[in-house]
Design a protein around this motif. Structure first.
Motif, PDB file in Angstrom:
ATOM      1  N   ARG A 151      -0.296  -4.972   5.428  1.00 12.41           N
ATOM      2  CA  ARG A 151       0.166  -3.721   4.816  1.00 12.41           C
ATOM      3  C   ARG A 151       1.609  -3.817   4.344  1.00 12.41           C
ATOM      4  NH1 ARG A 151      -0.850   1.487   8.307  1.00 12.41           N
ATOM      5  NH2 ARG A 151       0.468   2.243   6.618  1.00 12.41           N
ATOM      6  N   ASP A 154       1.620  -5.227   0.985  1.00 12.60           N
ATOM      7  CA  ASP A 154       1.141  -4.215   0.040  1.00 12.60           C
ATOM      8  C   ASP A 154       2.267  -3.246  -0.324  1.00 12.60           C
ATOM      9  OD1 ASP A 154      -0.271  -2.470  -1.470  1.00 12.60           O
ATOM     10  OD2 ASP A 154      -1.712  -1.894   0.077  1.00 12.60           O
ATOM     11  N   ASP A 160      -2.420  -4.444  -4.024  1.00  9.80           N
ATOM     12  CA  ASP A 160      -3.364  -4.163  -2.949  1.00  9.80           C
ATOM     13  C   ASP A 160      -4.133  -5.431  -2.615  1.00  9.80           C
ATOM     14  OD1 ASP A 160      -5.201  -4.472  -4.980  1.00  9.80           O
ATOM     15  OD2 ASP A 160      -5.594  -2.337  -5.200  1.00  9.80           O
TER      16      ASP A 160
END
Length: 615
Positions: A151, A154, A160
Motif C-alpha cells: 500500500r 500505491d 495501483d
C-alpha cells in the motif's frame, strides 16, 4: 504523518479453546461413524484412517490441545474396536502396537499442526506489517514484471496493483534515468545489494526523490529484487532551503564586516587628524562632524539588526497613535534626502492635498519609508528619477516608491523580502547593504496591519515598492514636532558615578558630565564601583553591566543592600537590549536599562529629572 490503522486482522486460527474442543469431539464422533462403517464393510486396518483424519482436522482447526483431545478420544475408540474383535482378556501384541502407533501418530500430527499454525501466523503478521508500512516496498524480477506491491508503494507512486503488476521491468524510472538504472542493476548483480538516492516518476509524471534500498534474491535462474523506498522529497527541499539560508548567512556576515569597516576607516583617519591638528578649531570641528556621521551610521546598522531580531521573535512593540501620514513621509524624506541629493537624483513628490491619517508608530512608519527611499537612491545610477506617491484608495493609504534604477530580476522577486536576501542589483552601485532593510520594511508593515509589494520589469528597468496601510477617518489634529535634545550646562550640580571597565568610555563620559558642571567619579570594575558609591554617595550611577571582579548587576544588588543604596538612580549600560536582559537589570535593582551607545536624548532627560528632584 499519523500512523495508519491496519485495515485487516490476521485470521483467528486456531479456534478459541471451547470451540476447538467441541469441534474435536464432533469430528471424532463423525470419524467413529465412518470407522464403524469401514469396519463392517472393509475391515479393521482401514477403520483407523477416519480417526487419523479427525486428528488432522481437530489439530488444524483448534491447535495442539484440540489435536491431543481428539487423539485421546480416538485412542479410546480404537481400544474399544480392538476389544470387540479380540474379546476379553489382555491385548495381544498387535493390538498394543496399534494403540502405541495411533497415540504417537496423533501426538505428532497435533504438534506438527501447531508448528505449522505458528509459522503461518508469524508469516501472516510479517506480511501484514510489510503491507501496512508507510515506506514503499515492492519486488520485481530483474528482467521481468513486478511481483509484489504494498500500500505504501500505491500511495507514494500512484500505481495501483493492477497497473504495477502489468508493468515489465522497473515501472518507476523515467527514460532519462535509464543509465542510472543500468548502474543499479550492475551493482546488484555484483554485490547482491544497493542503497542510495533515486529520482522516481509517479503515475502522474511528478518527480519524487527517495532513499532506496535494494537486495537481490537468487532462486536458481530467477533473479528477484526486493526494494524499499522512503520519500525524502520534503527533506531535500528543507535541506536545500537550509543550505540557501546558510549561504545567505555567510554572505551577510561578509557584508556586515564590510559595512562596519566603512565607517570605522574615516573615524580612525579623523582621530589621527585631530592628533596632529594641534588644537586647530576648524579641523577639529570638521573631524568631529565626520565622526558623528559615521557613528550614526554604525548605530543605524546595529539598530536595524536589533529591530529585525525583535520582529522575528515577536518582541517589538509599536507605540500607536493617531497621526498624519505626511508627518511620517516628511520624517523619512529628512532622513533620506542627503543620500538622494548626493547622487543627484530627481525626486518627484505626488502627495495628497487632503491629509491622510493612520493609527501607527511615527518612528517605525518613517523607518519603513526611509528604507524604501534609501534603497531607491542606492540602486539608481546617478542622476536617476525617484517618485514618491501617496494616495487614498477606499479605506487604505497607498504609498509607492518608484525608481528608474537597475531593477530586479524576475527570479529574485519572490524572495526580495526575506532576511539577508539581496537581489544582486549592481554591486557597482557601492552603497551595499546588509540585506535586512526590506525584511524590516515587510515586518513593520505587517505589524501595522498593512502589506508591501515589489514589482519590476526586469534588470535595468527600475522597480516599485507599494505599501498599503489601513487609513483612519478622523479630524485633523496637531502633532508636535520632535526637537533634538541639546546638552546644556547643569542648573543643579549632581554627583554622578560612571562605572565601566572600558577606561576610554568611562573617562570620555566622565569628562562630558564634568564639562556640563556635574561632580563625577569613575570606577573600572564592580568592586571599585561599590566602594566608590559608598564613599561618594552619588545621585546617579551609570553602571556598565560587563565588568570584571563583580559585574554591574551584582554591584547594583550590593549597593541596594545598604541603607544609603536606596537613594541613587542606577542605570544599567550594556550592549544587550533583549527583554530578558531588561528583566535581569530590573531584578538587580536598576532603575533604567539603556543600550550602548548611550542615547544623548535619554541622558538629557535623566539629568533633567534628577535636577528637578534635587531642586
Amino acid at each position: 504523518m499519523l500512523p495508519r490503522r491496519m485495515t485487516a486482522a490476521v485470521p483467528s486460527l486456531p479456534l478459541p479453546p471451547l470451540q476447538g474442543y467441541l469441534f474435536a469431539l464432533i469430528v471424532v464422533l463423525v470419524a467413529w461413524l465412518l470407522s464403524f462403517v469401514s469396519n463392517v464393510f472393509i475391515g479393521p486396518p482401514i477403520s483407523v484412517l477416519p480417526l487419523v483424519m479427525a486428528i488432522v482436522l481437530a489439530a488444524g482447526a483448534g491447535g495442539l490441545n484440540s489435536g491431543l483431545l481428539s487423539t485421546v478420544v480416538g485412542l479410546a475408540i480404537v481400544y474399544l474396536n480392538i476389544r470387540s474383535h479380540d474379546g476379553a482378556g489382555l491385548l495381544n501384541s498387535r493390538g498394543v502396537l496399534t494403540l502405541v502407533f495411533f497415540s504417537l501418530l496423533g501426538v505428532m500430527i497435533s504438534v506438527l499442526c501447531e508448528m505449522l499454525y505458528r509459522y503461518r501466523r508469524e508469516a501472516l503478521r510479517q506480511a501484514r506489517f510489510c503491507e501496512e508500512a508507510h515506506d514503499a516496498i515492492f519486488a520485481w524480477q530483474l528482467e521481468g514484471p513486478v511481483l509484489y506491491w504494498n500500500r505504501g508503494a500505491d500511495e507514494l507512486y500512484g500505481f495501483d496493483r493492477a497497473a504495477a503488476f502489468s508493468a515489465t521491468t522497473h515501472p518507476l524510472l523515467g527514460g532519462e534515468n535509464r543509465a542510472v538504472f543500468e548502474d543499479v542493476k550492475a551493482t546488484l548483480l555484483r554485490t547482491g545489494q544497493w542503497s542510495g538516492e533515486l529520482r522516481h516518476r509517479t503515475s502522474d509524471g511528478r518527480e519524487v526523490r527517495v532513499e532506496s534500498r535494494m537486495r537481490l534474491i537468487r532462486d536458481g535462474a530467477e533473479l528477484t529484487v526486493v526494494e524499499a523506498d522512503r520519500d525524502i522529497t520534503e527533506r531535500m527541499h528543507t535541506l536545500t532551503a537550509l543550505r540557501e539560508a546558510d549561504r545567505r548567512k555567510d554572505e551577510f556576515l561578509a557584508t556586515l564586516a564590510h559595512e562596519i569597516r566603512n565607517p570605522l576607516a574615516p573615524i580612525r583617519s579623523e582621530l589621527e587628524i585631530m592628533r596632529v591638528a594641534r588644537g586647530n578649531p576648524e579641523i577639529i570641528e570638521h573631524s568631529r562632524a565626520v565622526m558623528e556621521r559615521q557613528l550614526a551610521h554604525l548605530v543605524h546598522l546595529v539598530d536595524d539588526l536589533m529591530d529585525v531580531s525583535r520582529i522575528t521573535r515577536g518582541k517589538l512593540e509599536l507605540r500607536r497613535e493617531k497621526l498624519a501620514l505626511d508627518a511620517a513621509l516628511q520624517a523619512a524624506l529628512e532622513t533620506s534626502r542627503p543620500l538622494i541629493e548626493a547622487a543627484h537624483h530627481n525626486l518627484v513628490l505626488n502627495l495628497p492635498q487632503e491629509p491622510l491619517y493612520l493609527l501607527g508608530d511615527l518612528i517605525r512608519l518613517a523607518q519603513i519609508f526611509s528604507n524604501l527611499l534609501n534603497n531607491a537612491a542606492k540602486y539608481t545610477p546617478a542622476g536617476g528619477r525617484i517618485t514618491l506617491t501617496a494616495t487614498r484608495i477606499n479605506a487604505e493609504a497607498v504609498i509607492e516608491v518608484r525608481d528608474s534604477g537597475v531593477g530586479i530580476a524576475a527570479e529574485a522577486l519572490p524572495d526580495i523580502f526575506e532576511m539577508f536576501a539581496q537581489a544582486n542589483r549592481a554591486r557597482g552601485l557601492a552603497h551595499g547593504g546588509l540585506g535586512i532593510g526590506l525584511a524590516l520594511v515587510h515586518g513593520l508593515t505587517e505589524m501595522h496591519g498593512g502589506t508591501v509589494h515589489a514589482e519590476s520589469g526586469g534588470v535595468g528597468l527600475g522597480s516599485a515598492f507599494t505599501v498599503r496601510l489601513p487609513a483612519l477617518q478622523v479630524e485633523q489634529h496637531q502633532i508636535a514636532d520632535a526637537q533634538p535634545a541639546v546638552l546644556r550646562p547643569a542648573v543643579v550640580r549632581l554627583r554622578v558615578l560612571v562605572a565601566d571597565d572600558n577606561r576610554d568610555a568611562a573617562e570620555s563620559l566622565a569628562m562630558l558630565l564634568t564639562m556640563l558642571g556635574h561632580e563625577v567619579r569613575a570606577a573600572h570594575d564592580g568592586v571599585q564601583a561599590v566602594d566608590q558609591a559608598e564613599q561618594f554617595r552619588p545621585d546617579l550611577i551609570l553602571m556598565d553591566v560587563g565588568m570584571p571582579k563583580l559585574d554591574g548587576l551584582q554591584a547594583a544588588t550590593q549597593i541596594r543592600s545598604f541603607a544609603w543604596g536606596a537613594t541613587p538612580v542606577i542605570v544599567a549600560l550594556t550592549g544587550w537590549g533583549q527583554e530578558a536582559d531588561r528583566k535581569r537589570s530590573k531584578a538587580a535593582g536598576c532603575d533604567e536599562h539603556l543600550v550602548k551607545p548611550l542615547d544623548i536624548e535619554r541622558l538629557t532627560a535623566l539629568l533633567a529629572q534628577l535636577a528637578q528632584r534635587r531642586a
